[in-house]
Design an enzyme around this catalytic site. Structure first.
Site, PDB file in Angstrom:
ATOM      1  N   LYS A 178       0.843  -1.218   0.000  1.00  0.00           N
ATOM      2  CA  LYS A 178       0.000   0.000   0.000  1.00  0.00           C
ATOM      3  C   LYS A 178       0.866   1.250   0.000  1.00  0.00           C
ATOM      4  CE  LYS A 178      -1.920   1.709   3.984  1.00  0.00           C
ATOM      5  NZ  LYS A 178      -2.792   1.750   5.163  1.00  0.00           N
ATOM      6  N   ALA A 233     -11.866   3.656   5.782  1.00  0.00           N
ATOM      7  CA  ALA A 233     -12.114   2.425   5.009  1.00  0.00           C
ATOM      8  C   ALA A 233     -11.451   2.433   3.629  1.00  0.00           C
ATOM      9  CB  ALA A 233     -13.600   2.113   4.886  1.00  0.00           C
ATOM     10  N   THR A 284      -8.219   1.966   2.973  1.00  0.00           N
ATOM     11  CA  THR A 284      -7.255   0.859   2.932  1.00  0.00           C
ATOM     12  C   THR A 284      -7.967  -0.462   2.651  1.00  0.00           C
ATOM     13  OG1 THR A 284      -5.825   2.000   4.508  1.00  0.00           O
ATOM     14  CG2 THR A 284      -5.532  -0.395   4.315  1.00  0.00           C
TER      15      THR A 284
HETATM   16  C1  R5P Z   1      -2.558   1.901   9.491  1.00  0.00           C
HETATM   17  O1  R5P Z   1      -1.435   1.849  10.025  1.00  0.00           O
HETATM   18  C2  R5P Z   1      -3.686   1.147  10.084  1.00  0.00           C
HETATM   19  O2  R5P Z   1      -3.301  -0.164  10.386  1.00  0.00           O
HETATM   20  C3  R5P Z   1      -4.920   1.115   9.175  1.00  0.00           C
HETATM   21  O3  R5P Z   1      -4.602   0.414   7.991  1.00  0.00           O
HETATM   22  C4  R5P Z   1      -5.396   2.493   8.791  1.00  0.00           C
HETATM   23  O4  R5P Z   1      -5.488   3.324   9.923  1.00  0.00           O
HETATM   24  C5  R5P Z   1      -6.745   2.416   8.104  1.00  0.00           C
HETATM   25  O5  R5P Z   1      -7.117   3.712   7.723  1.00  0.00           O
HETATM   26  P1  R5P Z   1      -8.193   3.950   6.595  1.00  0.00           P
HETATM   27  O6  R5P Z   1      -9.358   3.064   6.904  1.00  0.00           O
HETATM   28  O7  R5P Z   1      -8.541   5.415   6.724  1.00  0.00           O
HETATM   29  O8  R5P Z   1      -7.558   3.664   5.273  1.00  0.00           O
END
Ligand code: R5P
Length: 316
Positions: A194, A226, A228
């Protein structure tokens, strides 16, 4: 043996009640309200002298309000001669701000740890910190619980696991978590490469590992906007995964999260979203399932009180 007292602020009363039910110990009579100007008002309506006190307070939205409630409850307890004050923090706010990414950034996770340490809290229980090294920010003992047993038990009960399932880490930072999860399920892992071009924007670069024809479980500690998890699910589905499950410990669900997740469920990209109740859901929607960590917290409190090992809860 000191008497156990359980109490809570307003962050996650359902979870606090469930822990209290599990232990068969009622929540103490504490009023956490607001003065007319919005400042937090704490009134402890029973004696806590020499007691073994557990404050169950998630630092979820509204984080700053919930942090202040925790600190003032702790201060009130300290001044009322509580024996030991343990803060049970199912979700630790500011935990992702654990280093300077840009010059002149604050290290918010460290500052919050310092404030908690001087508030009178003697001992901490947390669940799935974003980065394990945050434990070291505290000058007091930290017991770090994991939601893994609760989540893996669910997937096993649904018949997932083995070679037909693949556990996916949505970023490089989550590989250890995915590996530990996969070990319990007896499944292989895959990793998403990512990239975050800007804060709160997640892009999938590559998928390392085989997902074609498999049931994929993407496991993360937090689902925030959400971006990621939904991007990861779409990428995996495009690579031929048969079904995609999105799982996390902490459903922060801010901004576009619910829209993104609902759309992914509607389109058949995600089959089910499995989260725990470290944070109460502000909105229920189709496809989301909430598992409780109340039993695990209750068991941790029991062990802390009787001086038993916590790490043994996770040795499997
Ligand atoms: C990142 O280090 C965390 O493990 C999560 O992947 C992240 O905080 C998810 O954020 P979002 O849902 O905004 O993409």
């Amino acid at each position: 043996m000191k008497q156990v007292k359980l109490m809570t602020g307003n962050s996650n009363p359902q979870l606090a009640r469930a822990v209290s039910g599990n232990l068969g110990i009622p929540l103490a009579d504490v009023t956490v309200g607001r003065f007319s100007d919005g400042e937090v008002q704490v009134v402890i309506n029973e004696s806590v002298r020499d007691c073994d006190v557990y404050i169950i307070q998630s630092l979820c939205h509204p984080a700053n309000e919930n942090i202040m409630e925790l600190l003032l409850i702790a201060d009130a307890l300290k001044r009322a001669s509580a024996g030991r004050i343990t803060a049970v923090i199912p979700y630790y706010a500011y935990g992702r701000q654990d280093r300077k990414v840009n010059p002149r950034d604050p290290i918010s996770a460290k500052l919050l740890a310092d404030i908690i340490t001087i508030s009178g809290i003697n001992h901490l229980v947390v669940i799935d910190l974003n980065a394990r090294q945050v434990e070291g920010f505290f000058g007091i003992p930290v017991d770090h619980l994991q939601a893994r047993p609760v989540l893996t038990e669910y997937f096993l009960s649904e018949g997932l696991g083995g070679e037909d399932t693949v556990v996916v880490s949505p970023d490089i930072g989550g590989v250890t978590r995915a590996r530990n999860f996969a070990r319990v399920l007896g499944s292989p892992i895959a990793i998403i490469d990512k990239r975050r071009p800007r804060p709160n924007v997640a892009e999938v670069m590559n998928i390392i590992g085989e997902v074609k024809g498999k049931k994929a479980i993407i496991i993360d500690d937090i689902i925030d906007t959400a971006g990621t998890i939904v991007n990861a699910a779409r990428a995996i589905k495009e690579k031929g995964a048969e079904e995609v499950y999105a799982a996390c410990t902490h459903p922060v669900f801010s901004g576009p999260a619910v829209d993104r997740l609902s759309k992914a469920v509607e389109e058949g990209v995600i089959k089910e979203i499995i989260v725990t109740d470290t944070i109460p859901l502000r909105e229920k929607f189709e496809g989301v399932k909430v598992l409780t960590v109340a039993g695990m917290i209750a068991e941790a409190i029991r062990r802390i009180h009787f001086g038993e090992s916590i790490s043994r809860m996770f040795n499997f």
